[in-house]
Design an enzyme around this catalytic site. Structure first.
Site, PDB file in Angstrom:
ATOM      1  N   ASP A 153      15.344 -46.347 -22.179  1.00 38.78           N
ATOM      2  CA  ASP A 153      16.302 -45.423 -21.560  1.00 38.78           C
ATOM      3  C   ASP A 153      16.204 -45.432 -20.034  1.00 38.78           C
ATOM      4  O   ASP A 153      17.229 -45.386 -19.339  1.00 38.78           O
ATOM      5  CB  ASP A 153      16.071 -43.995 -22.072  1.00 38.78           C
ATOM      6  CG  ASP A 153      16.678 -43.770 -23.456  1.00 38.78           C
ATOM      7  OD1 ASP A 153      17.075 -44.742 -24.116  1.00 38.78           O
ATOM      8  OD2 ASP A 153      16.740 -42.591 -23.874  1.00 38.78           O
TER       9      ASP A 153
ATOM     10  N   THR B  91      30.395 -59.093 -17.936  1.00 46.20           N
ATOM     11  CA  THR B  91      28.974 -58.963 -18.277  1.00 46.20           C
ATOM     12  C   THR B  91      28.393 -60.362 -18.423  1.00 46.20           C
ATOM     13  O   THR B  91      29.039 -61.239 -19.001  1.00 46.20           O
ATOM     14  CB  THR B  91      28.786 -58.212 -19.610  1.00 46.20           C
ATOM     15  OG1 THR B  91      29.608 -58.831 -20.609  1.00 46.20           O
ATOM     16  CG2 THR B  91      29.151 -56.742 -19.479  1.00 46.20           C
TER      17      THR B  91
ATOM     18  N   GLY C  84      19.695 -45.006 -33.752  1.00 48.93           N
ATOM     19  CA  GLY C  84      21.049 -44.522 -33.967  1.00 48.93           C
ATOM     20  C   GLY C  84      21.920 -45.636 -34.494  1.00 48.93           C
ATOM     21  O   GLY C  84      21.519 -46.794 -34.502  1.00 48.93           O
TER      22      GLY C  84
ATOM     23  N   HIS D  54      27.194 -55.404 -28.504  1.00 54.19           N
ATOM     24  CA  HIS D  54      25.935 -55.615 -27.778  1.00 54.19           C
ATOM     25  C   HIS D  54      26.151 -56.677 -26.714  1.00 54.19           C
ATOM     26  O   HIS D  54      26.921 -57.631 -26.911  1.00 54.19           O
ATOM     27  CB  HIS D  54      24.830 -56.045 -28.747  1.00 54.19           C
ATOM     28  CG  HIS D  54      24.366 -54.925 -29.627  1.00 54.19           C
ATOM     29  ND1 HIS D  54      24.121 -55.094 -30.961  1.00 54.19           N
ATOM     30  CD2 HIS D  54      24.097 -53.624 -29.354  1.00 54.19           C
ATOM     31  CE1 HIS D  54      23.717 -53.936 -31.481  1.00 54.19           C
ATOM     32  NE2 HIS D  54      23.708 -53.029 -30.527  1.00 54.19           N
TER      33      HIS D  54
ATOM     34  N   ASP E 250      30.186 -61.009 -25.962  1.00 54.27           N
ATOM     35  CA  ASP E 250      30.405 -59.572 -26.166  1.00 54.27           C
ATOM     36  C   ASP E 250      31.862 -59.182 -25.917  1.00 54.27           C
ATOM     37  O   ASP E 250      32.184 -57.995 -25.903  1.00 54.27           O
ATOM     38  CB  ASP E 250      29.460 -58.751 -25.290  1.00 54.27           C
ATOM     39  CG  ASP E 250      29.777 -58.875 -23.805  1.00 54.27           C
ATOM     40  OD1 ASP E 250      30.601 -59.744 -23.418  1.00 54.27           O
ATOM     41  OD2 ASP E 250      29.194 -58.104 -23.011  1.00 54.27           O
TER      42      ASP E 250
ATOM     43  N   TRP F  64      24.440 -59.099 -25.782  1.00 51.26           N
ATOM     44  CA  TRP F  64      24.104 -60.489 -26.158  1.00 51.26           C
ATOM     45  C   TRP F  64      25.023 -61.009 -27.272  1.00 51.26           C
ATOM     46  O   TRP F  64      24.845 -62.123 -27.773  1.00 51.26           O
ATOM     47  CB  TRP F  64      22.622 -60.595 -26.565  1.00 51.26           C
ATOM     48  CG  TRP F  64      22.239 -59.882 -27.828  1.00 51.26           C
ATOM     49  CD1 TRP F  64      22.080 -60.435 -29.062  1.00 51.26           C
ATOM     50  CD2 TRP F  64      21.951 -58.491 -28.002  1.00 51.26           C
ATOM     51  NE1 TRP F  64      21.732 -59.467 -29.992  1.00 51.26           N
ATOM     52  CE2 TRP F  64      21.643 -58.268 -29.358  1.00 51.26           C
ATOM     53  CE3 TRP F  64      21.903 -57.390 -27.135  1.00 51.26           C
ATOM     54  CZ2 TRP F  64      21.319 -57.015 -29.872  1.00 51.26           C
ATOM     55  CZ3 TRP F  64      21.585 -56.133 -27.640  1.00 51.26           C
ATOM     56  CH2 TRP F  64      21.309 -55.955 -28.980  1.00 51.26           C
TER      57      TRP F  64
ATOM     58  N   THR G 181      20.432 -43.401 -26.121  1.00 52.91           N
ATOM     59  CA  THR G 181      20.839 -43.851 -27.456  1.00 52.91           C
ATOM     60  C   THR G 181      22.275 -43.416 -27.724  1.00 52.91           C
ATOM     61  O   THR G 181      23.104 -44.218 -28.177  1.00 52.91           O
ATOM     62  CB  THR G 181      19.882 -43.305 -28.524  1.00 52.91           C
ATOM     63  OG1 THR G 181      18.566 -43.779 -28.225  1.00 52.91           O
ATOM     64  CG2 THR G 181      20.286 -43.760 -29.918  1.00 52.91           C
TER      65      THR G 181
ATOM     66  N   GLU H 145      25.490 -45.706 -28.475  1.00 51.42           N
ATOM     67  CA  GLU H 145      26.259 -45.572 -29.727  1.00 51.42           C
ATOM     68  C   GLU H 145      27.720 -45.212 -29.441  1.00 51.42           C
ATOM     69  O   GLU H 145      28.625 -45.700 -30.121  1.00 51.42           O
ATOM     70  CB  GLU H 145      25.629 -44.523 -30.648  1.00 51.42           C
ATOM     71  CG  GLU H 145      24.184 -44.782 -31.052  1.00 51.42           C
ATOM     72  CD  GLU H 145      23.906 -46.145 -31.613  1.00 51.42           C
ATOM     73  OE1 GLU H 145      24.847 -46.802 -32.100  1.00 51.42           O
ATOM     74  OE2 GLU H 145      22.749 -46.578 -31.542  1.00 51.42           O
TER      75      GLU H 145
ATOM     76  N   HIS I 255      29.569 -48.250 -28.706  1.00 53.04           N
ATOM     77  CA  HIS I 255      30.049 -48.918 -29.928  1.00 53.04           C
ATOM     78  C   HIS I 255      31.280 -48.199 -30.494  1.00 53.04           C
ATOM     79  O   HIS I 255      32.241 -48.844 -30.931  1.00 53.04           O
ATOM     80  CB  HIS I 255      28.966 -48.914 -31.016  1.00 53.04           C
ATOM     81  CG  HIS I 255      27.830 -49.843 -30.807  1.00 53.04           C
ATOM     82  ND1 HIS I 255      27.969 -51.162 -30.455  1.00 53.04           N
ATOM     83  CD2 HIS I 255      26.485 -49.656 -30.958  1.00 53.04           C
ATOM     84  CE1 HIS I 255      26.778 -51.737 -30.406  1.00 53.04           C
ATOM     85  NE2 HIS I 255      25.854 -50.835 -30.691  1.00 53.04           N
TER      86      HIS I 255
HETATM   87  N1  ARG Z   1      19.202 -49.759 -31.903  1.00 50.34           N
HETATM   88  C1  ARG Z   1      20.327 -48.913 -31.689  1.00 50.34           C
HETATM   89  C2  ARG Z   1      21.663 -49.673 -31.878  1.00 50.34           C
HETATM   90  O1  ARG Z   1      21.710 -50.883 -31.946  1.00 50.34           O
HETATM   91  C3  ARG Z   1      20.271 -48.119 -30.384  1.00 50.34           C
HETATM   92  C4  ARG Z   1      19.548 -48.655 -29.207  1.00 50.34           C
HETATM   93  C5  ARG Z   1      19.453 -47.603 -28.116  1.00 50.34           C
HETATM   94  N2  ARG Z   1      18.652 -47.961 -26.953  1.00 50.34           N
HETATM   95  C6  ARG Z   1      18.091 -47.078 -26.135  1.00 50.34           C
HETATM   96  N3  ARG Z   1      17.436 -47.458 -25.058  1.00 50.34           N
HETATM   97  N4  ARG Z   1      18.170 -45.798 -26.348  1.00 50.34           N
HETATM   98  O2  ARG Z   1      22.721 -49.110 -31.996  1.00 50.34           O
HETATM   99 ZN    ZN Z   2      23.812 -51.042 -30.776  1.00 54.41          ZN
HETATM  100 CA    CA Z   3      30.226 -61.121 -21.332  1.00 53.09          CA
END
Ligand code: ARG
Ligand code: ZN
Ligand code: CA
Length: 248
Positions: free
Chosen positions: A221, A189, A120, A174, A184, A176, A161, A165, A168
Protein backbone atom coordinates in the site's frame (compact mmCIF):
# COMPACT_ATOMS: atom_id res chain seq x y z
CA UNK A 1 -11.67 16.51 -19.38
CA UNK A 2 -15.16 15.69 -18.27
CA UNK A 3 -17.06 16.37 -15.11
CA UNK A 4 -16.87 14.95 -11.62
CA UNK A 5 -18.78 11.67 -11.29
CA UNK A 6 -19.89 10.73 -7.76
CA UNK A 7 -20.55 7.06 -6.97
CA UNK A 8 -22.91 6.12 -4.09
CA UNK A 9 -21.44 3.29 -2.02
CA UNK A 10 -23.04 0.74 0.29
CA UNK A 11 -20.77 -1.26 2.58
CA UNK A 12 -22.04 -4.66 3.76
CA UNK A 13 -20.06 -5.78 6.81
CA UNK A 14 -20.35 -9.52 7.56
CA UNK A 15 -18.47 -10.51 10.68
CA UNK A 16 -17.78 -13.53 12.85
CA UNK A 17 -16.07 -11.61 15.67
CA UNK A 18 -15.95 -8.05 16.98
CA UNK A 19 -12.68 -7.20 15.19
CA UNK A 20 -14.27 -7.98 11.83
CA UNK A 21 -17.25 -5.77 12.73
CA UNK A 22 -15.18 -2.73 11.81
CA UNK A 23 -16.17 0.72 13.03
CA UNK A 24 -17.95 3.34 11.00
CA UNK A 25 -14.81 5.48 11.39
CA UNK A 26 -12.72 2.74 9.75
CA UNK A 27 -15.24 2.48 6.91
CA UNK A 28 -15.22 6.25 6.40
CA UNK A 29 -11.41 6.23 6.34
CA UNK A 30 -11.64 3.89 3.36
CA UNK A 31 -14.05 6.16 1.52
CA UNK A 32 -11.63 9.03 2.16
CA UNK A 33 -8.74 7.00 0.69
CA UNK A 34 -10.82 6.25 -2.42
CA UNK A 35 -11.63 9.93 -2.83
CA UNK A 36 -8.01 10.95 -2.30
CA UNK A 37 -6.60 8.28 -4.63
CA UNK A 38 -9.11 8.72 -7.46
CA UNK A 39 -8.82 12.54 -7.32
CA UNK A 40 -5.03 12.36 -6.93
CA UNK A 41 -5.29 14.18 -3.61
CA UNK A 42 -3.39 11.38 -1.87
CA UNK A 43 -0.68 12.63 0.47
CA UNK A 44 1.89 10.36 -1.21
CA UNK A 45 1.23 11.60 -4.75
CA UNK A 46 4.55 12.28 -6.39
CA UNK A 47 5.66 13.39 -9.81
CA UNK A 48 7.70 10.36 -10.79
CA UNK A 49 5.31 9.56 -13.60
CA UNK A 50 3.98 12.32 -15.84
CA UNK A 51 1.03 10.06 -16.74
CA UNK A 52 -0.48 10.42 -13.23
CA UNK A 53 -4.10 11.51 -13.43
CA UNK A 54 -7.01 12.86 -11.43
CA UNK A 55 -9.78 10.48 -12.56
CA UNK A 56 -12.50 12.94 -11.52
CA UNK A 57 -14.40 10.06 -9.90
CA UNK A 58 -15.59 10.52 -6.31
CA UNK A 59 -17.37 8.29 -3.80
CA UNK A 60 -19.98 8.97 -1.12
CA UNK A 61 -21.76 6.78 1.36
CA UNK A 62 -25.34 6.12 0.23
CA UNK A 63 -27.83 8.30 2.08
CA UNK A 64 -31.03 6.66 0.76
CA UNK A 65 -31.58 2.91 0.77
CA UNK A 66 -33.44 0.94 -1.96
CA UNK A 67 -36.74 1.47 -0.08
CA UNK A 68 -36.26 5.23 -0.01
CA UNK A 69 -35.38 5.35 3.68
CA UNK A 70 -32.48 7.29 5.18
CA UNK A 71 -29.30 5.24 5.67
CA UNK A 72 -25.66 5.66 6.67
CA UNK A 73 -24.75 3.36 3.75
CA UNK A 74 -23.68 0.49 6.00
CA UNK A 75 -25.35 -2.88 6.61
CA UNK A 76 -24.08 -5.26 9.27
CA UNK A 77 -24.63 -8.97 9.64
CA UNK A 78 -23.29 -11.37 12.24
CA UNK A 79 -22.40 -14.81 10.96
CA UNK A 80 -20.81 -17.98 12.31
CA UNK A 81 -18.94 -18.41 9.02
CA UNK A 82 -15.29 -17.42 9.49
CA UNK A 83 -14.08 -17.41 5.88
CA UNK A 84 -15.99 -16.83 2.67
CA UNK A 85 -13.73 -17.68 -0.26
CA UNK A 86 -14.22 -16.13 -3.69
CA UNK A 87 -17.38 -17.88 -4.94
CA UNK A 88 -19.67 -14.91 -4.10
CA UNK A 89 -21.49 -16.57 -1.20
CA UNK A 90 -21.18 -13.30 0.78
CA UNK A 91 -23.39 -11.68 -1.88
CA UNK A 92 -26.27 -14.16 -1.42
CA UNK A 93 -28.72 -14.14 1.45
CA UNK A 94 -29.51 -17.75 0.51
CA UNK A 95 -25.89 -18.64 1.39
CA UNK A 96 -25.78 -16.62 4.61
CA UNK A 97 -24.52 -13.47 2.93
CA UNK A 98 -26.18 -10.15 2.08
CA UNK A 99 -27.82 -9.46 -1.27
CA UNK A 100 -26.56 -6.39 -3.17
CA UNK A 101 -28.51 -3.21 -3.32
CA UNK A 102 -29.54 -2.38 -6.93
CA UNK A 103 -26.20 -2.54 -8.71
CA UNK A 104 -27.27 0.09 -11.22
CA UNK A 105 -27.69 2.59 -8.38
CA UNK A 106 -24.96 1.66 -5.88
CA UNK A 107 -21.41 0.37 -5.79
CA UNK A 108 -21.75 -2.58 -3.41
CA UNK A 109 -18.78 -3.37 -1.17
CA UNK A 110 -18.77 -6.48 0.99
CA UNK A 111 -16.33 -6.53 3.89
CA UNK A 112 -15.77 -10.05 5.21
CA UNK A 113 -12.91 -12.45 5.75
CA UNK A 114 -12.16 -14.08 2.40
CA UNK A 115 -9.40 -16.36 3.68
CA UNK A 116 -6.49 -17.93 1.82
CA UNK A 117 -4.45 -14.74 2.14
CA UNK A 118 -6.70 -13.00 -0.40
CA UNK A 119 -7.04 -9.28 0.24
CA UNK A 120 -9.95 -8.60 -2.08
CA UNK A 121 -11.59 -9.37 -5.39
CA UNK A 122 -13.86 -7.58 -7.82
CA UNK A 123 -16.36 -8.19 -10.62
CA UNK A 124 -15.61 -6.54 -13.95
CA UNK A 125 -18.31 -4.55 -15.79
CA UNK A 126 -20.78 -6.66 -17.75
CA UNK A 127 -21.28 -9.42 -15.17
CA UNK A 128 -24.40 -10.46 -13.30
CA UNK A 129 -26.12 -7.66 -11.34
CA UNK A 130 -26.73 -10.11 -8.52
CA UNK A 131 -23.01 -10.41 -7.80
CA UNK A 132 -21.78 -6.99 -8.91
CA UNK A 133 -19.35 -5.12 -6.68
CA UNK A 134 -16.12 -5.57 -4.74
CA UNK A 135 -15.13 -7.67 -1.74
CA UNK A 136 -12.37 -6.89 0.75
CA UNK A 137 -11.16 -8.43 4.00
CA UNK A 138 -11.87 -6.23 7.04
CA UNK A 139 -8.18 -5.99 7.96
CA UNK A 140 -7.43 -4.42 4.54
CA UNK A 141 -10.34 -1.96 4.52
CA UNK A 142 -9.51 1.53 5.79
CA UNK A 143 -6.31 3.39 6.52
CA UNK A 144 -4.07 3.65 9.57
CA UNK A 145 -3.26 7.18 8.41
CA UNK A 146 -6.80 8.42 9.00
CA UNK A 147 -7.64 7.25 12.49
CA UNK A 148 -6.61 5.00 15.34
CA UNK A 149 -7.76 1.76 16.87
CA UNK A 150 -8.61 0.34 13.47
CA UNK A 151 -8.46 -3.41 12.68
CA UNK A 152 -5.80 -3.41 9.93
CA UNK A 153 -2.90 -5.55 8.79
CA UNK A 154 0.42 -4.15 7.48
CA UNK A 155 1.64 -3.71 4.77
CA UNK A 156 -1.91 -3.47 3.39
CA UNK A 157 -3.16 -0.99 5.96
CA UNK A 158 -3.52 2.18 3.88
CA UNK A 159 -6.69 1.37 1.96
CA UNK A 160 -5.15 0.54 -1.41
CA UNK A 161 -6.84 -2.85 -1.70
CA UNK A 162 -10.16 -1.08 -2.24
CA UNK A 163 -8.53 1.39 -4.65
CA UNK A 164 -7.21 -1.59 -6.65
CA UNK A 165 -10.51 -3.52 -6.56
CA UNK A 166 -12.57 -0.48 -7.56
CA UNK A 167 -10.10 -0.10 -10.45
CA UNK A 168 -11.15 -3.60 -11.58
CA UNK A 169 -14.83 -2.69 -10.99
CA UNK A 170 -14.27 0.11 -13.52
CA UNK A 171 -12.67 -2.28 -16.03
CA UNK A 172 -8.96 -1.92 -15.26
CA UNK A 173 -6.73 -4.95 -15.75
CA UNK A 174 -3.59 -5.74 -13.76
CA UNK A 175 -0.71 -3.69 -15.06
CA UNK A 176 1.18 -6.83 -16.15
CA UNK A 177 -1.83 -7.99 -18.17
CA UNK A 178 -1.93 -11.28 -16.22
CA UNK A 179 0.71 -12.80 -18.48
CA UNK A 180 4.42 -12.53 -19.33
CA UNK A 181 4.85 -8.95 -20.64
CA UNK A 182 1.07 -8.98 -21.05
CA UNK A 183 -1.27 -6.24 -22.27
CA UNK A 184 -3.38 -4.26 -19.77
CA UNK A 185 -5.24 -2.53 -22.63
CA UNK A 186 -3.92 0.86 -21.47
CA UNK A 187 -1.38 2.56 -23.73
CA UNK A 188 0.33 4.88 -21.22
CA UNK A 189 1.25 2.21 -18.66
CA UNK A 190 4.58 0.42 -19.21
CA UNK A 191 4.52 -3.31 -20.00
CA UNK A 192 5.49 -5.43 -17.00
CA UNK A 193 6.85 -8.94 -17.13
CA UNK A 194 4.84 -9.97 -14.07
CA UNK A 195 3.38 -8.60 -10.84
CA UNK A 196 5.62 -6.79 -8.37
CA UNK A 197 5.44 -7.19 -4.59
CA UNK A 198 6.93 -5.11 -1.79
CA UNK A 199 8.29 -1.92 -3.33
CA UNK A 200 11.19 -2.52 -5.73
CA UNK A 201 13.29 0.43 -6.89
CA UNK A 202 14.32 0.85 -10.53
CA UNK A 203 12.84 -2.46 -11.67
CA UNK A 204 13.16 -2.88 -15.44
CA UNK A 205 11.23 -5.51 -17.42
CA UNK A 206 9.94 -5.95 -20.97
CA UNK A 207 12.20 -3.10 -22.06
CA UNK A 208 11.12 -0.34 -19.67
CA UNK A 209 10.97 0.68 -16.03
CA UNK A 210 8.08 -0.91 -14.17
CA UNK A 211 5.43 1.44 -12.77
CA UNK A 212 5.46 -0.22 -9.35
CA UNK A 213 3.60 2.81 -7.97
CA UNK A 214 0.50 1.96 -10.01
CA UNK A 215 -2.59 0.90 -8.06
CA UNK A 216 -3.05 -2.04 -10.45
CA UNK A 217 0.24 -3.69 -9.51
CA UNK A 218 0.61 -5.94 -6.42
CA UNK A 219 3.03 -3.76 -4.46
CA UNK A 220 2.57 -2.65 -0.83
CA UNK A 221 0.00 0.00 0.00
CA UNK A 222 2.76 2.48 0.87
CA UNK A 223 4.36 1.94 -2.56
CA UNK A 224 1.30 2.74 -4.68
CA UNK A 225 0.20 6.23 -5.60
CA UNK A 226 -1.24 6.58 -9.09
CA UNK A 227 -3.66 5.80 -11.86
CA UNK A 228 -2.62 7.05 -15.31
CA UNK A 229 -4.56 9.17 -17.80
CA UNK A 230 -5.07 6.04 -19.92
CA UNK A 231 -6.53 4.22 -16.93
CA UNK A 232 -8.72 7.23 -16.15
CA UNK A 233 -10.11 7.19 -19.69
CA UNK A 234 -10.72 3.44 -19.56
CA UNK A 235 -12.60 3.76 -16.25
CA UNK A 236 -14.67 6.75 -17.35
CA UNK A 237 -15.63 4.96 -20.57
CA UNK A 238 -17.82 2.54 -18.59
CA UNK A 239 -19.49 5.45 -16.78
CA UNK A 240 -20.10 7.63 -19.81
CA UNK A 241 -22.98 7.42 -22.28
CA UNK A 242 -23.09 3.92 -23.75
CA UNK A 243 -20.90 2.52 -20.99
CA UNK A 244 -21.94 -0.49 -18.94
CA UNK A 245 -22.00 1.45 -15.66
CA UNK A 246 -23.52 4.70 -16.94
CA UNK A 247 -26.54 4.51 -14.56
CA UNK A 248 -24.27 4.85 -11.54
N1 ARG B 1 -4.73 -9.46 -4.74
C1 ARG B 1 -5.82 -8.56 -4.89
C2 ARG B 1 -6.34 -8.53 -6.35
O1 ARG B 1 -5.72 -9.03 -7.26
C3 ARG B 1 -5.56 -7.16 -4.32
C4 ARG B 1 -4.19 -6.61 -4.27
C5 ARG B 1 -4.16 -5.31 -3.48
N2 ARG B 1 -2.84 -4.74 -3.24
C6 ARG B 1 -2.57 -3.90 -2.25
N3 ARG B 1 -1.37 -3.36 -2.12
N4 ARG B 1 -3.45 -3.58 -1.35
O2 ARG B 1 -7.40 -8.04 -6.65
ZN1 ZN C 1 -6.38 -7.34 -8.85
CA1 CA D 1 0.10 -0.77 -20.97
Amino acid sequence: VGSIITIPVVVHVIYSNSNENISEAQILSQIQVLNDDFRRLNADANNTWSQAADTQIEFCMATVDPNGSATNGITRKSSTRTSWGTNDDMKKASQGGVNPWDASQYLNMWVCNIGGGILGYAQFPGGSASTDGVVMGPQYFGSKNLGSGFYLSAPFDEGRTATHEVGHFFNLRHIWGDSNCGNDLVSDTPTHQTSNGGCPTGKVSCGSTDMVENYMDYTNDSCMNLFTTGQKNRMRAVLNAGGSRRAL
